[in-house]
Structures are given as C-alpha cells and as structure tokens.
Design an enzyme around this catalytic site. Structure first.
Site, PDB file in Angstrom:
ATOM      1  N   ARG A  46     -19.861 -27.249   2.524  1.00  0.00           N
ATOM      2  CA  ARG A  46     -21.033 -27.962   1.992  1.00  0.00           C
ATOM      3  C   ARG A  46     -20.830 -29.482   2.003  1.00  0.00           C
ATOM      4  O   ARG A  46     -21.777 -30.244   2.234  1.00  0.00           O
ATOM      5  CB  ARG A  46     -21.323 -27.450   0.578  1.00  0.00           C
ATOM      6  N   ILE A  78     -30.310 -31.720  -0.532  1.00  0.00           N
ATOM      7  CA  ILE A  78     -29.704 -30.404  -0.334  1.00  0.00           C
ATOM      8  C   ILE A  78     -29.912 -29.661  -1.637  1.00  0.00           C
ATOM      9  O   ILE A  78     -29.473 -30.107  -2.701  1.00  0.00           O
ATOM     10  CB  ILE A  78     -28.211 -30.514   0.005  1.00  0.00           C
ATOM     11  N   SER A  79     -30.603 -28.541  -1.568  1.00  0.00           N
ATOM     12  CA  SER A  79     -30.947 -27.807  -2.785  1.00  0.00           C
ATOM     13  C   SER A  79     -29.688 -27.354  -3.514  1.00  0.00           C
ATOM     14  O   SER A  79     -28.608 -27.214  -2.931  1.00  0.00           O
ATOM     15  CB  SER A  79     -31.799 -26.585  -2.441  1.00  0.00           C
ATOM     16  N   ALA A  80     -29.843 -27.107  -4.814  1.00  0.00           N
ATOM     17  CA  ALA A  80     -28.747 -26.562  -5.599  1.00  0.00           C
ATOM     18  C   ALA A  80     -28.311 -25.236  -4.979  1.00  0.00           C
ATOM     19  O   ALA A  80     -29.151 -24.466  -4.499  1.00  0.00           O
ATOM     20  CB  ALA A  80     -29.179 -26.371  -7.047  1.00  0.00           C
TER      21      ALA A  80
END
Length: 553
Positions: A46, A78-80
C-alpha cells in the site's frame, strides 16, 4: 492482462510488518471475512501508492488524501482499507474475471489484479491525467504493470475493454449512467457508492429483467464524482456558516427561507424509542430520508460550533425543512442507551418536531430489525408500475397491463395522488390507455403512467391539483394537466403540461424530484429513476400471543 505481483518485489521488512498488522486489525474488527481479500491486502504494498506518506500513515486504518483542489477539498484519495475490503467483498471478484475500476489511485486496481489472477483483466480509469500518471508509476513499481490505464470521464466507462464482469466505482456517484449498464456482462454486477437523498451507500447492482436491483447496501463515504457525472448538493447556511442544511432533492429555492428560524424558541418532541449507544441506526436514517418531505442533512462547522443546535450527529444528521421552519434528529443519551427525538425551530416548529418523532416510532414499530427497503434502478424512459406483495418494488410495464393488489402502482398521472387510480374496488389498479376507466372507493390504488384523458375519479383519497393547468377539485374530475398535488397521500407531477397525448409518458418528473409514494419514494436522476420501497407492515394474526423473555425461553 494483469498478473499478481512478482515475488521478488522487495518492499522492506517494516512495510511487511505494518501490512500484516493492518490486515490483522481488519480481521479483529470484522472488516474482512473473505480469505481471498485478506490475502490480496497482505500482498499489495500500500505504501508504494502513497509515496509521500510515512509508512505508519500508509498502513493506518484511515483514508489517504492524495490530491486537493484550490479550496483544500479532497478530490483524490486512497480509501480506508476497511472500505476497500468491504467493496471487494461486495463485488465477489473471481479468478479470470474482467473488471473495471472507475476512479483510480492504483492501489485498489492492484488488489483487483490479485483477485482476478493471470487469467483476468483489470482496467482502471480516471478523469485526472495526474492521477492516471501516478497510478501507472505506482502500479509498475508494485509489480502490476499489466493493469490497463484509461484517461477519461467515468460517465463513459471504457468501451474498448468491455464487457466487464464487475464494475467498481470508487467515487461518490449521484446517478447511474447508461454506459455502466451497457458495458456490463449479462450476469455482471456494479458496486458503487450511490447517493440517494444525500445518504451514500455502497450498493451492489445486478440485473433483474429490464432494471437493476440493489442486493447489498453498506454505509460509506467517498470523494464526489467529477466530470459529467458530478452533481452538487444545494446548501442552505444558517448563522453565517456555522450550520448547513444540504439538500440533494427538494431544494426550497429560497436561500432566505429559514431567516430568523433560529431566533425562535426550540421545540422538542421525544419518541420513546431507545437504542444502545454503540448501535448503528443507518436504516432509521434511510427511513427518514424516504418518508420526510423536505429532507436534508444538517451539519455543523466544528470551528464555528457555538452549541446552538444539538443534532444526533454533527456531520450529516437527518433533518427536514418546511414553511420557514426546520427540524432535525436528536438524541437524549443515558449511561447505556439513548432516546431518539427531534428539535425544531421556526413558526411551525412544534408540528415538524412531532412529525419527525412520529416517523421514528413508525420505523421502530414496522421496520426496526427488518430487511430494510427494496431499492431498484430503472432507465429514465421506463414506465413504472407496481407488482403486488408485501415486498413489492417497481417494474416497467406497457400501458394497459393490469396490476391488482393493495396499493398497486405508486402514482397515477397528472393531478392524481398515489392512493388513487383506475379500476374498480379497493386495492386495484391498471395502466390505462387514452381513456382510462373510472375508479370509485377509498384508497383505490394508482399507477405511474395514466392516460391524458382520465374519466372522473372519486373517493376520499383522490386529493386535488393546483397547478396552472389544473382544475382544483377535491375528488371528481381530477385535472389532466397538473403541476402539484398537495395532501397527505398525494405525490406530484412535474411540468406545466404533463402528458401531452396518448402513448406519451405522462406525469413528467424533473431531474432531482423525489416523489412520495405510499410505501416509499421515487427519485428521478438524469439517467435513472431510483425507487425505494419499504415492505408493507403485516398485521398480527388475531389470537393469543406467546410472550418470550429476552433469551427466547
């Protein structure tokens, strides 16, 4: 065609440890149930998709903002990881599938590439050249160079790579454009954060006959869609910028509507309905969004908050506005539970507070713990009628197809409320031709598309029309050209000349309208109608009741 990340990509022992801790944390919270999704999250680095962030921030259970506009608002992120895991599990991606991501950042596309494997294909699309460029570099660095990168407007999809088994949208959408449906494989699914009445839910859309049906809906929040699919909410500000009321539909059109409302005494009404302090109540929010006219969401600026209002939450609290007054959902908190109620301001405050509190009681009595509403998506050109049964939704049908049963057809044509219609006897409806039959009896069910020349209608639930081309009659001879229909059981038809002739779609609904139906609401967007239909409450059988204690003995 994407393949999984090569095993020789070295992203450092600290990153590996933090990634493992992230996945374990998601497991402990119950945010990962599918082992294949957990494996994908464990493999994709990530931090390589957020190179400007510290490693600890990259693997925290929070959203990472990657781009802001001139006003400091997030336009890329960037989404959780828990949100990404939720949507991937909703999508049910299998090996060998062909998938489209709308709204790129690179990381989610890499997760999808892990799930589809060597035999699948992933395409990621974004409207922003900078986002696509960064996603391409990050995907290559992370070992996913075969993901297809498309620069374009998400409204148009990616026809050159279609059809898709799954379409995952990672930007908040207000509408469902035709391209997404056209590019979907016959048994495919769309996963999209869809905004309905201001509330965003990650929904799974699947085909059913000639429309789409929501199979899953989960609370989420996303950066709004940009480009042709953008749709801004209307915001009415109070006390400078301290308090805002956000309207998705039913914008009152007057920015000064509530001037002075906060100078009046606060009215309160309490429902007697309680909930545990840690329990979610998202279905109550959706119920209020369905049944309350003038629905909006109240928010309080944390930097300007004087404590004047006390909503159930200060970010997006269900509220309603009418007649120079507004009310919002409130809570009286105890040690372990809280009671729902309403606070209201303005000349009609007492009535609005009691209306909101009463709808909390209705939810508690009829829908709490239930399956929630059936949500269906219909093309804007569809002519909708209503099937029978307690879980009935909507379907498209030609003129003349009969439909029987309680409250058949959500609404008649111009000038008639949803509890009226054609046919004989209570609970009967039919989509009429050029000269629909007369109807008598209270509460006769209606239909959405009626004829331009209805015969006289009677019964106490008819209502009346008051538009510029309507005759104002309480029961018989309802107008053939109506603009609005007031009254407790009435909906409305839009436009001064709805229903121009036989075979035309009568009862034009303007974009952004939200018509109240007997058991739900019909929201009209640019490309689709969204029908929200709650199950009809069933009366308990007459006879003795067996009472059980809380453990079921």
């Amino acid at each position: 065609m994407p393949g999984p990340r090569p095993a020789d990509v070295n992203d450092g022992s600290t990153a590996v440890r933090l990634r493992a801790a992230m996945v374990e944390g998601l497991r402990e919270l119950g945010d990962i149930r599918d082992p294949r999704v957990a494996a994908a999250l464990s493999r994709v680095p990530r931090h390589l998709f957020a190179p400007d962030e510290p490693l600890e921030a990259a693997y925290a259970l929070d959203r990472l903002v990657t781009r802001r506009d001139a006003h400091g608002m997030a336009v890329g992120s960037i989404s959780a990881p828990q949100v990404q895991a939720m949507m991937l599990e909703q999508a049910g991606i299998e090996r060998g599938m062909r998938c489209l991501e709308i709204g790129s950042g690179g990381y989610n596309a890499a997760l999808m590439a892990e799930l589809v494997g060597d035999g699948g294909e992933v395409t990621t699309l974004d409207i922003d050249p900078g986002v696509i460029d960064r996603a391409g570099r990050s995907l290559a660095a992370a070992g996913y160079p075969r993901v297809n990168l498309v620069l374009g407007d998400g409204e148009e999809g990616a026809p050159e790579h279609a059809p898709f088994d799954r379409v995952i949208v990672t930007a908040g959408a207000w509408d469902i454009p035709p391209a997404w449906i056209d590019q979907l494989a016959e048994d495919g699914a769309i996963v999209v954060p869809l905004r309905v009445r201001g509330l965003t839910r990650s929904v799974v859309l699947e085909r059913e006959d000639d429309h789409l049906v929501v199979r899953s809906a989960k609370v989420c929040g996303f950066v709004p869609m940009r480009g042709a699919g953008a749709h801004a909410e209307h915001v009415l500000l109070l006390r400078g910028r301290e308090i805002g009321l956000r309207f998705d539909e039913e914008w009152p059109g007057d920015a000064n509507l509530l001037d002075g409302a906060l100078d009046t005494p606060r009215a309160e009404a309490w429902s007697g309905v309680r909930i545990g302090l840690t329990k979610p109540f998202d279905l109550l929010e959706l119920w209020l969004a369905t049944v309350l006219d003038g629905f909006c969401l109240l928010s309080v600026d944390p930097d300007l908050d004087t404590g004047l209002v006390a909503p159930a939450n200060r970010v997006a609290c269900p509220a309603m506005a009418s007649s120079g007054s507004f009310a919002y959902l409130a809570m009286r908190r105890g040690h372990h539970t809280a009671e729902f109620g309403a606070h209201a301001y303005g000349p009609d405050a007492a009535r609005l507070a009691e209306e909101l509190a009463e709808q909390v009681r209705v939810w508690d009595r009829d829908h709490r713990g239930g399956p929630g509403p059936r949500i269906t998506i219909h093309p804007i050109t569809a002519r909708l009628t209503r099937p029978t049964g307690p879980r009935a939704g909507f379907y498209a049908a030609p003129h003349g197809d009969p439909a029987t049963g309680p409250m058949t057809g959500p609404m008649t044509g111009p000038g008639i409320g949803p509890a009226t219609g054609s046919g004989t006897g209570p609970g009967t409806g039919s989509a009429g031709g050029a000269h629909a039959a007369s109807a008598t009896g209270p509460g006769v069910a209606g239909r959405l598309h009626t004829a331009p020349h209805d015969a006289p209608l009677g019964g106490p639930a008819v209502g009346f029309a008051d538009g510029p081309h309507a005759t104002s009659h309480a029961a018989p001879h309802a107008a053939a050209h109506g603009d609005s229909v007031p009254g407790p059981v009435a909906g409305f038809t839009g436009g001064p000349h709805a229903g121009s002739g036989p075979g035309h779609r009568t009862g034009h609904f303007p974009v952004g309208s939200a018509v109240r139906l007997a058991t739900g609401r019909l929201i009209t967007k640019r490309h689709v109608h969204v029908a929200v239909s709650w199950p009809t409450p069933t009366l308990p059988a007459i006879g003795p009741r067996i009472l059980r204690d809380p453990v079921g003995n």
